[in-house]
Motif scaffolding. Structure first.
Motif, PDB file in Angstrom:
ATOM      1  N   ILE A 152       0.842  -1.195   0.000  1.00 61.21           N
ATOM      2  CA  ILE A 152       0.000   0.000   0.000  1.00 61.21           C
ATOM      3  C   ILE A 152       0.875   1.242   0.000  1.00 61.21           C
ATOM      4  CG2 ILE A 152      -1.665   1.347   1.340  1.00 61.21           C
ATOM      5  CD1 ILE A 152      -2.826  -1.366   2.281  1.00 61.21           C
ATOM      6  N   ASP A 153       1.924   1.251   0.794  1.00 69.69           N
ATOM      7  CA  ASP A 153       2.833   2.392   0.833  1.00 69.69           C
ATOM      8  C   ASP A 153       3.465   2.642  -0.536  1.00 69.69           C
ATOM      9  OD1 ASP A 153       2.307   2.773   3.511  1.00 69.69           O
ATOM     10  OD2 ASP A 153       4.112   1.737   4.203  1.00 69.69           O
TER      11      ASP A 153
ATOM     12  N   THR B 238       2.291   1.740  -3.483  1.00 65.57           N
ATOM     13  CA  THR B 238       1.242   2.210  -4.391  1.00 65.57           C
ATOM     14  C   THR B 238       0.963   3.690  -4.150  1.00 65.57           C
ATOM     15  OG1 THR B 238       0.230   0.020  -4.487  1.00 65.57           O
ATOM     16  CG2 THR B 238      -1.158   1.882  -5.109  1.00 65.57           C
ATOM     17  N   GLU B 239       0.908   4.105  -2.891  1.00 63.52           N
ATOM     18  CA  GLU B 239       0.676   5.510  -2.574  1.00 63.52           C
ATOM     19  C   GLU B 239       1.853   6.363  -3.026  1.00 63.52           C
ATOM     20  OE1 GLU B 239      -1.245   8.841  -1.567  1.00 63.52           O
ATOM     21  OE2 GLU B 239      -2.101   6.844  -1.675  1.00 63.52           O
ATOM     22  N   ARG B 240       3.078   5.878  -2.863  1.00 59.94           N
ATOM     23  CA  ARG B 240       4.252   6.626  -3.342  1.00 59.94           C
ATOM     24  C   ARG B 240       4.205   6.794  -4.852  1.00 59.94           C
ATOM     25  NH1 ARG B 240       7.592   3.872   0.805  1.00 59.94           N
ATOM     26  NH2 ARG B 240       7.918   2.215  -0.699  1.00 59.94           N
ATOM     27  N   GLN B 241       3.775   5.755  -5.557  1.00 60.62           N
ATOM     28  CA  GLN B 241       3.652   5.851  -7.017  1.00 60.62           C
ATOM     29  C   GLN B 241       2.606   6.884  -7.407  1.00 60.62           C
ATOM     30  OE1 GLN B 241       3.066   2.143  -9.027  1.00 60.62           O
ATOM     31  NE2 GLN B 241       4.729   1.161  -7.922  1.00 60.62           N
ATOM     32  N   ARG B 242       1.478   6.894  -6.704  1.00 59.67           N
ATOM     33  CA  ARG B 242       0.429   7.873  -6.996  1.00 59.67           C
ATOM     34  C   ARG B 242       0.926   9.290  -6.762  1.00 59.67           C
ATOM     35  NH1 ARG B 242      -3.891   4.598  -3.851  1.00 59.67           N
ATOM     36  NH2 ARG B 242      -4.560   3.163  -5.460  1.00 59.67           N
ATOM     37  N   GLU B 243       1.586   9.499  -5.643  1.00 53.32           N
ATOM     38  CA  GLU B 243       2.118  10.822  -5.328  1.00 53.32           C
ATOM     39  C   GLU B 243       3.162  11.261  -6.354  1.00 53.32           C
ATOM     40  OE1 GLU B 243       3.536  10.607  -1.306  1.00 53.32           O
ATOM     41  OE2 GLU B 243       1.511  10.439  -0.486  1.00 53.32           O
TER      42      GLU B 243
END
Length: 115
Positions: free
Chosen positions: A4-5, A7-12
């Protein structure tokens, strides 16, 4: 949790690339508009600003590539593909803007004096 972390880093990262690339593209077009008015100093400033934004976007893009090359599992995803599209379009806009500014500069010189 790590998945999840990441994936969130990729989104950011993707959103940052989109924002920086968009700013670079806007500056490139502002440079063209300045050159059209024979404001070559202003055009140069806009091209410099476009380069700064593009460099920032490139750093974030490179970080994504380095994480993937280092074995980080990435899903790529539509948002990352969209970010890459924005980055490529900004790069193209910068290259074309530089050429167009040169054309306006040459036009200004042929109309009677260096601007």
């Amino acid at each position: 949790m790590d998945e999840i972390d990441e994936t969130e880093r990729q989104r950011e990262a993707a959103m940052e690339i989109i924002a920086k690339a968009g700013a670079a593209r806007s500056c490139a077009f502002a440079a063209i508009h300045r050159a059209k008015a024979f404001d070559f100093g202003g055009a140069a400033e806009q091209l410099d600003e476009a380069e700064r934004y593009a460099t920032e976007a490139h750093k974030v893009h490179t970080e994504l590539l380095v994480r993937e090359a280092g074995g980080q599992q990435t899903d790529g995803g539509l948002l990352v593909a969209h970010a890459q599209d924005h980055f490529m379009m900004a790069t193209l806009a910068q290259e074309l803007a530089e050429e167009i500014v040169d054309v306006y500069r040459a036009l200004g010189e042929t109309k009677g004096g260096s601007q």
